[in-house]
Design a protein around this motif. Structure first.
Motif, short mmCIF file in Angstrom:
data_model
loop_
_atom_site.label_atom_id
_atom_site.label_comp_id
_atom_site.label_asym_id
_atom_site.label_seq_id
_atom_site.Cartn_x
_atom_site.Cartn_y
_atom_site.Cartn_z
N ASN A 102 0.81 -1.22 0.00
CA ASN A 102 0.00 0.00 0.00
C ASN A 102 0.85 1.27 0.00
O ASN A 102 0.32 2.37 0.10
CB ASN A 102 -0.94 0.00 1.21
N TYR A 161 2.22 2.86 -2.25
CA TYR A 161 2.06 3.75 -3.41
C TYR A 161 0.78 4.57 -3.32
O TYR A 161 0.42 5.26 -4.28
CB TYR A 161 2.05 2.92 -4.70
N ASN A 162 0.07 4.47 -2.17
CA ASN A 162 -1.19 5.17 -1.97
C ASN A 162 -2.27 4.70 -2.95
O ASN A 162 -3.11 5.47 -3.39
CB ASN A 162 -1.03 6.70 -2.05
N ARG A 163 -2.22 3.44 -3.28
CA ARG A 163 -3.27 2.79 -4.07
C ARG A 163 -3.81 1.66 -3.19
O ARG A 163 -3.03 0.83 -2.73
CB ARG A 163 -2.70 2.23 -5.36
N THR A 215 -4.69 -1.57 -1.82
CA THR A 215 -4.21 -2.87 -2.25
C THR A 215 -4.50 -3.89 -1.17
O THR A 215 -4.28 -3.63 0.01
CB THR A 215 -2.70 -2.81 -2.56
N ARG A 222 -2.24 -4.29 -11.80
CA ARG A 222 -2.86 -4.33 -10.47
C ARG A 222 -2.33 -5.47 -9.60
O ARG A 222 -2.79 -5.66 -8.48
CB ARG A 222 -4.38 -4.46 -10.61
N THR A 271 -4.47 -4.61 -6.48
CA THR A 271 -4.89 -3.23 -6.26
C THR A 271 -6.36 -3.09 -6.63
O THR A 271 -6.81 -3.62 -7.64
CB THR A 271 -4.02 -2.27 -7.10
N LYS A 327 -9.91 -0.19 -6.35
CA LYS A 327 -10.18 1.23 -6.56
C LYS A 327 -10.03 2.02 -5.26
O LYS A 327 -10.49 1.59 -4.21
CB LYS A 327 -11.60 1.41 -7.10
N GLN A 366 -7.77 5.27 -2.82
CA GLN A 366 -6.49 5.66 -2.23
C GLN A 366 -6.63 5.73 -0.72
O GLN A 366 -7.73 5.86 -0.20
CB GLN A 366 -6.07 7.05 -2.74
N ASP A 408 -5.57 15.22 -7.54
CA ASP A 408 -6.13 13.90 -7.80
C ASP A 408 -7.55 13.87 -7.28
O ASP A 408 -7.80 14.14 -6.11
CB ASP A 408 -5.27 12.84 -7.09
N THR A 447 -9.52 11.15 -7.24
CA THR A 447 -10.01 9.83 -6.88
C THR A 447 -10.14 9.65 -5.41
O THR A 447 -9.62 10.36 -4.61
CB THR A 447 -9.09 8.73 -7.43
#
Length: 146
Positions: free
Chosen positions: A71, A73-75, A77, A108, A133, A135, A137, A144, A146
């Motif tokens: 996690n 990468y700030n996505r 996961t 992903r 990964t 959807k 953050q 951004d 999202t």
């Protein structure tokens, strides 16, 4: 935001929400993009009938290091699959350390290897984690939506 700053912020946000890791006394020793090192002291409540650390606690430490690494990468996961191999017992009152390292990342899907060691440097367990990964953050970044 630099990759290191992103990884650090992601770890801070995750730990603030991760009562499982916090309640077991885990501490982040190091965080970087695709990598994390966490430690946990083996308490008396973590011992099994053989008076060694129950494998579930060792797995939880390894899984938490894996989670912080993937996690970073700030996505958002999550774990897709994990496999652990126990090599040596964790001892009562011993500080265990889990180091997760990204070995592959494509789209992903990610692959992470985790080494759990005892205070004397011996290998306690190895784990391989496969991540996916999803959807979202952990925190919003400038520019951004999202």
């Amino acid at each position: 935001m630099t990759p290191q700053a992103r990884a650090t912020r992601a770890a801070e946000v995750m730990m603030a929400e991760d009562s499982a890791s916090r309640d077991l006394g885990m501490h982040i020793i190091d965080i970087k993009p695709g990598g994390a090192t966490l430690s946990m002291r083996v308490s008396g409540k973590m011992l099994n009938g053989h008076k060694i650390c129950h494998g579930g606690y060792i797995f939880t430490l390894a899984d938490s290091a894996f989670a912080f690494a993937c996690n970073s990468y700030n996505r958002l996961t999550v774990a897709q699959q994990n496999q652990i191999t126990y090599v040596a017992p964790g001892k009562a009152d011993e500080l265990l350390t889990a180091t997760a390292t990204e070995t592959a990342l494509a789209g992903r899907s990610g692959v992470y290897d985790v080494m759990v060691t005892g205070e004397d440097g011996r290998t306690v367990a190895t784990m391989r984690g496969l991540s996916r990964t999803i959807k979202g953050q952990l925190f919003p970044e400038d520019g951004d939506d999202t």
